[in-house]
Design an enzyme around this catalytic site. Structure first.
Site, PDB file in Angstrom:
ATOM      1  CB  SER A  38      -0.928   0.007   1.210  1.00 36.85           C
ATOM      2  OG  SER A  38      -0.181  -0.195   2.392  1.00 36.85           O
ATOM      3  CG  ASP A 327      -4.141   5.430   6.481  1.00 31.33           C
ATOM      4  OD1 ASP A 327      -2.970   5.184   6.841  1.00 31.33           O
ATOM      5  OD2 ASP A 327      -4.632   4.961   5.440  1.00 31.33           O
ATOM      6  CG  HIS A 330      -0.993   3.813   4.360  1.00 32.81           C
ATOM      7  ND1 HIS A 330      -2.255   3.353   4.694  1.00 32.81           N
ATOM      8  CD2 HIS A 330      -0.315   2.764   3.874  1.00 32.81           C
ATOM      9  CE1 HIS A 330      -2.340   2.064   4.397  1.00 32.81           C
ATOM     10  NE2 HIS A 330      -1.177   1.681   3.907  1.00 32.81           N
TER      11      HIS A 330
END
Ligand SMILES: *[C@@H]1O[C@H](CO)[C@@H](O)[C@H](O)[C@H]1NC(C)=O
Ligand SMILES: *[C@@H]1O[C@H](CO)[C@@H](O)[C@H](O)[C@H]1NC(C)=O
Ligand SMILES: *[C@@H]1O[C@H](CO)[C@@H](O)[C@H](O)[C@H]1NC(C)=O
Ligand SMILES: *[C@@H]1O[C@H](CO)[C@@H](O)[C@H](O)[C@H]1NC(C)=O
Ligand SMILES: *[C@@H]1O[C@H](CO)[C@@H](O)[C@H](O)[C@H]1NC(C)=O
Ligand SMILES: *[C@@H]1O[C@H](CO)[C@@H](O)[C@H](O)[C@H]1NC(C)=O
Ligand SMILES: *[C@@H]1O[C@H](CO)[C@@H](O)[C@H](O)[C@H]1NC(C)=O
Ligand SMILES: *[C@@H]1O[C@H](CO)[C@@H](O)[C@H](O)[C@H]1NC(C)=O
Length: 379
Positions: A38, A327, A330
């Site tokens: 991610s 978040d 990240h």
């Protein structure tokens, strides 16, 4: 006060750096193929219906052009975009799964690159199953092998494809999810730490060898960042909000071992060039001297919190650029931008054996940033 001024000054210099970079890097920007999790995913998971790890809802993308959620786990651009921007492209190439949707443009577009990264994925096939379906590193490489065959279909020969791919840049960021999941599973897993450790590194080595066999010659590799200090780890593993030390130790050890692996691999095959970015050290430096980097919060998530993902019902911070974390896992767009500038401008303590500017022949434009980092390392 002195630090606030430094920070302001640094900000000015950074915007100059970006402007210069955009002016300097021009036609010669290489094709970029991107693999990993991610940290680099620009929407792959949006094209996997069963996948539950998607950043396709607002507030994600609030600082992206038109404020659209694109599947990036970020308020705006992510680390893949910020790195690729410094090569002269607008942002990361689109997800491979997106390019597949339009057969009429597919062949032209894959010559410029593709992004295979899938949030939640890992070096090991078994990592990420808690998100129902993600695309493991191994599957990402299989997808790249079809891309290779598509290029060969155009060039007509393997030798011609080899020549094209030898000039491409292969960017990889993977390993965080393997380590995090292993630690989450510790009470139920049958694999011992040494066994996991060896499996992880030998599997990573196999992936690199496969990419090499498919024509990759220029690698930019990011190590595992301080995953024990993410809002998630602070909320789930420790009770008092401090960093989770076992995850930190894994991340740090992984960096050392990948460095050794690459050294050995590059000696064995000889015709590869690589840069290994120490995102662990980069990020801990930002955490330790946050004000100098313009951050006011390096522990909490801007959107959501350690246990709640970012979506429009989540709590939301006022000034995104002051948060290191967007978040629960990240970096914010700001942190990604700083990381990219560091990868291109820093010295061997942070990116070795050479920085991305040297690796990719980009003009030097942010030496001041690495000087700044070094100054701070000694604080
Ligand atoms: C991992 O998954 C891929 C694709 O599904 C499969 O081809 C491969 O054999 C698997 N590798 C291992 C080590 O299980
Ligand atoms: C963690 O546990 C889940 C559920 O049992 C399993 O699917 C997954 O493969 C495990 N992950 C690792 C890295 O061991
Ligand atoms: C790309 O290559 C794969 C595997 O050879 C093939 O199945 C696919 O049709 C090709 N795609 C295009 C658009 O040529
Ligand atoms: C490329 O693919 C097309 C259709 O998939 C096929 O007809 C053609 O023979 C292929 N060309 C080469 C050089 O492989
Ligand atoms: C893996 O094992 C080696 C040798 O036991 C150790 O030095 C290293 O810290 C371990 N790496 C990780 C990622 O745990
Ligand atoms: C937002 O995320 C939380 C969990 O993190 C979930 O309970 C809630 O349903 C989500 N809201 C929406 C609108 O998706
Ligand atoms: C995290 O956010 C959720 C949803 O906004 C909220 O219900 C929860 O209390 C928060 N948790 C903490 C520890 O602040
Ligand atoms: C980073 O790369 C540039 C470009 O080649 C090089 O001139 C510079 O010395 C490197 N920076 C450091 C601090 O090593």
């Amino acid at each position: 006060m002195a630090k606030r001024y430094t920070s302001y000054f640094l900000g000015v210099l950074l915007s100059v750096a970006v402007t210069l970079a955009l002016l300097q890097a021009e036609a010669a920007a290489p094709a970029v193929y991107i693999f990993g999790d991610s940290t680099l995913d620009v929407g792959t998971n949006v094209f996997i219906p069963e996948c539950t790890a998607k950043a396709d809802v607002y507030f994600n993308g609030i600082d992206f052009p038109n404020s659209v959620p694109t599947g990036r786990f970020s308020n705006g651009l992510n680390t893949a975009d910020e790195i690729v921007r410094l090569l002269g492209w607008k942002r990361s190439p689109p997800p491979f799964l997106y390019l597949l949707n339009d057969p009429s443009t597919f062949k032209q577009k894959i010559l410029r690159g593709a992004n295979f990264a899938s949030g939640g994925s890992g070096i090991l096939n078994t990592t990420g199953r808690r998100f129902n379906k993600v695309i493991s590193m191994e599957q990402q490489i299989q997808q790249f092998s079809t891309v290779r065959s598509n290029i060969t279909n155009m060039t007509g020969s393997d030798a011609a494809t080899d020549r094209i791919l030898s000039k491409a840049f292969f960017l990889i960021s993977i390993g965080s999810n393997d380590i995090l999941e292993y630690l989450l599973n510790l009470t139920t897993t049958k694999m011992s730490i040494p066994e996991f450790n060896v499996t992880l590194l030998s599997t990573y080595e196999n992936h690199l060898k496969t990419l090499y066999d498919l024509g990759a010659r220029t690698f930019g590799i990011l190590t595992v960042p301080p995953i024990g200090c993410t809002p998630f780890a602070r909320a789930v593993f420790t009770q008092d909000g401090s960093c989770f030390e076992p995850a930190e130790q894994f991340a740090e050890a992984f960096t050392v071992e990948v460095a050794a692996l690459l050294k050995q691999f590059s000696t064995a095959v000889q015709d590869i060039r690589y840069s290994l970015g120490n995102t662990y050290l980069m990020t801990t430096t930002m955490m330790e001297d946050m004000l100098a980097f313009g951050f006011r919060n390096v522990a909490a998530a801007c959107c959501g919190n350690g246990t709640h993902q970012c979506n429009q019902t989540a709590s939301f911070c006022a000034n995104r650029d002051e948060y290191l974390f967007w978040d629960q896992f990240h970096p914010s767009q700001k942190a990604s931008e700083l990381a990219a500038l560091t990868l291109f401008g820093a010295s061997e303590s942070l990116v070795a054996p050479m920085n991305f500017s040297q690796l990719l022949g980009v003009n030097v434009f942010c030496l001041f940033l690495s000087a700044f980092f070094e100054e701070n390392e000694s604080l």
